[in-house]
Write a protein that holds these residues in place. Structure first.
Motif, PDB file in Angstrom:
ATOM      1  N   MET A   1       0.850  -1.192   0.000  1.00  0.00           N
ATOM      2  CA  MET A   1       0.000   0.000   0.000  1.00  0.00           C
ATOM      3  C   MET A   1       0.885   1.240   0.000  1.00  0.00           C
ATOM      4  SD  MET A   1      -3.488   0.605   0.827  1.00  0.00           S
ATOM      5  CE  MET A   1      -4.400   2.077   1.068  1.00  0.00           C
ATOM      6  N   ALA A   2       0.357   2.317  -0.526  1.00  0.00           N
ATOM      7  CA  ALA A   2       1.074   3.595  -0.496  1.00  0.00           C
ATOM      8  C   ALA A   2       1.274   4.013   0.969  1.00  0.00           C
ATOM      9  CB  ALA A   2       0.291   4.630  -1.269  1.00  0.00           C
ATOM     10  N   TYR A   3       1.946   5.106   1.187  1.00  0.00           N
ATOM     11  CA  TYR A   3       2.430   5.416   2.529  1.00  0.00           C
ATOM     12  C   TYR A   3       1.773   6.675   3.108  1.00  0.00           C
ATOM     13  CZ  TYR A   3       5.295   8.877   0.067  1.00  0.00           C
ATOM     14  OH  TYR A   3       5.706   9.926  -0.708  1.00  0.00           O
ATOM     15  N   PRO A   4       1.628   6.740   4.428  1.00  0.00           N
ATOM     16  CA  PRO A   4       1.133   7.975   5.055  1.00  0.00           C
ATOM     17  C   PRO A   4       2.084   9.127   4.746  1.00  0.00           C
ATOM     18  CG  PRO A   4       1.124   6.150   6.615  1.00  0.00           C
ATOM     19  CD  PRO A   4       1.858   5.676   5.388  1.00  0.00           C
ATOM     20  N   LYS A  54     -10.422   1.072  -8.156  1.00  0.00           N
ATOM     21  CA  LYS A  54      -9.310   1.946  -7.796  1.00  0.00           C
ATOM     22  C   LYS A  54      -8.623   1.491  -6.514  1.00  0.00           C
ATOM     23  CE  LYS A  54      -8.229   4.359 -10.165  1.00  0.00           C
ATOM     24  NZ  LYS A  54      -7.395   4.025 -11.341  1.00  0.00           N
ATOM     25  N   THR A  55      -9.370   1.034  -5.512  1.00  0.00           N
ATOM     26  CA  THR A  55      -8.741   0.583  -4.270  1.00  0.00           C
ATOM     27  C   THR A  55      -7.996  -0.734  -4.481  1.00  0.00           C
ATOM     28  OG1 THR A  55     -10.834  -0.396  -3.523  1.00  0.00           O
ATOM     29  CG2 THR A  55     -10.322   1.834  -2.762  1.00  0.00           C
ATOM     30  N   THR A  60      -2.932  -3.646  -5.082  1.00  0.00           N
ATOM     31  CA  THR A  60      -2.189  -4.615  -5.898  1.00  0.00           C
ATOM     32  C   THR A  60      -0.881  -4.044  -6.417  1.00  0.00           C
ATOM     33  OG1 THR A  60      -4.270  -5.639  -6.581  1.00  0.00           O
ATOM     34  CG2 THR A  60      -2.325  -6.098  -7.937  1.00  0.00           C
ATOM     35  N   PHE A  61      -0.908  -2.797  -6.885  1.00  0.00           N
ATOM     36  CA  PHE A  61       0.256  -2.232  -7.571  1.00  0.00           C
ATOM     37  C   PHE A  61       1.010  -1.198  -6.744  1.00  0.00           C
ATOM     38  CE2 PHE A  61      -2.791  -3.414 -11.016  1.00  0.00           C
ATOM     39  CZ  PHE A  61      -2.087  -4.527 -11.453  1.00  0.00           C
ATOM     40  N   ALA A 130     -12.283   7.947   1.461  1.00  0.00           N
ATOM     41  CA  ALA A 130     -12.617   7.297   2.731  1.00  0.00           C
ATOM     42  C   ALA A 130     -11.943   5.929   2.838  1.00  0.00           C
ATOM     43  CB  ALA A 130     -14.130   7.153   2.869  1.00  0.00           C
ATOM     44  N   ALA A 131     -11.872   5.213   1.730  1.00  0.00           N
ATOM     45  CA  ALA A 131     -11.269   3.873   1.739  1.00  0.00           C
ATOM     46  C   ALA A 131      -9.753   3.924   1.871  1.00  0.00           C
ATOM     47  CB  ALA A 131     -11.656   3.124   0.469  1.00  0.00           C
TER      48      ALA A 131
END
Length: 197
Positions: A1-4, A54-55, A60-61, A130-131
């Motif tokens: 997942m992308a990062y904060p 999109k989520t 996945t990527f 939100a997701a």
């Protein structure tokens, strides 16, 4: 997942500051639709299907950005364009509007909470944000005013009118500057972190 912190890092890049990490943005909309089975028709009207696509793509990527960009005509349909609804291709006008003073005078800035597909687009942004929260940059979209004229009137008509009626072109540009600012603000209020221009 992308990062904060990806949104702060994106802003840092825009302001010529050093980000904590360099965010990488893949413009993978059509690729994501193909991989996760989203049709063009669904991308225009099915909030849950678009958000799921999109989520899943972010998960996945490992995208740092995801774009909510069903097509180029969301904010222009309410101006009177009759659109195609091909499930396999982006929507296109069945006919362009005539580039005349009366056409421009008939335009009003659409209400993003009520008019046609605008509320659907805003809901896609809200639910995607939100997701994903702040771990992924959610991108909305607007057309620049000159591009807007080509989308509404057709490129050939726009280019001829630039030569024959430049005042009409300038007046259209003024209207569509305000039009696109209103649409952009509505997307930001819905949760878009950035806008594709």
């Amino acid at each position: 997942m992308a990062y904060p912190g990806v949104v702060d890092d994106f802003r840092a890049c825009c302001e010529h500051r050093t980000p904590s990490r360099l965010p990488v943005f893949a413009l993978g909309l059509e690729f994501d639709m193909e991989v996760f089975g989203l049709t063009c028709s669904q991308s225009r009207t099915d909030v849950d299907a678009m958000v799921r696509c999109k989520t899943q793509a972010v998960d996945t990527f490992d995208y740092d950005l995801t774009e909510i960009f069903p097509d180029d005509y969301i904010e222009f349909e309410p101006l009177g364009l009759d659109m195609s609804d091909d499930p396999l291709h982006p929507t296109m006008p069945l006919a362009y509007l005539p580039m005349e003073r009366d056409t421009l005078n008939s335009f009003n800035i659409p209400d993003p909470d009520r008019d046609m597909r605008l509320p659907i687009h805003l809901q896609m942004i809200r639910q995607t944000k939100a997701a994903l929260g702040d771990s992924c940059c959610v991108m909305g979209r607007v057309a620049a005013p000159f591009s807007a004229l080509g989308l509404i009137y057709g490129i050939d008509t726009l280019l001829v009118t630039m030569l024959e009626q430049p005042d009409l072109v300038f007046d259209n540009l003024r209207f569509f500057g305000d039009h696109q600012i209103a649409f952009g603000r509505a997307q930001q209020e819905a949760g878009a972190d950035v806008l594709w221009l």
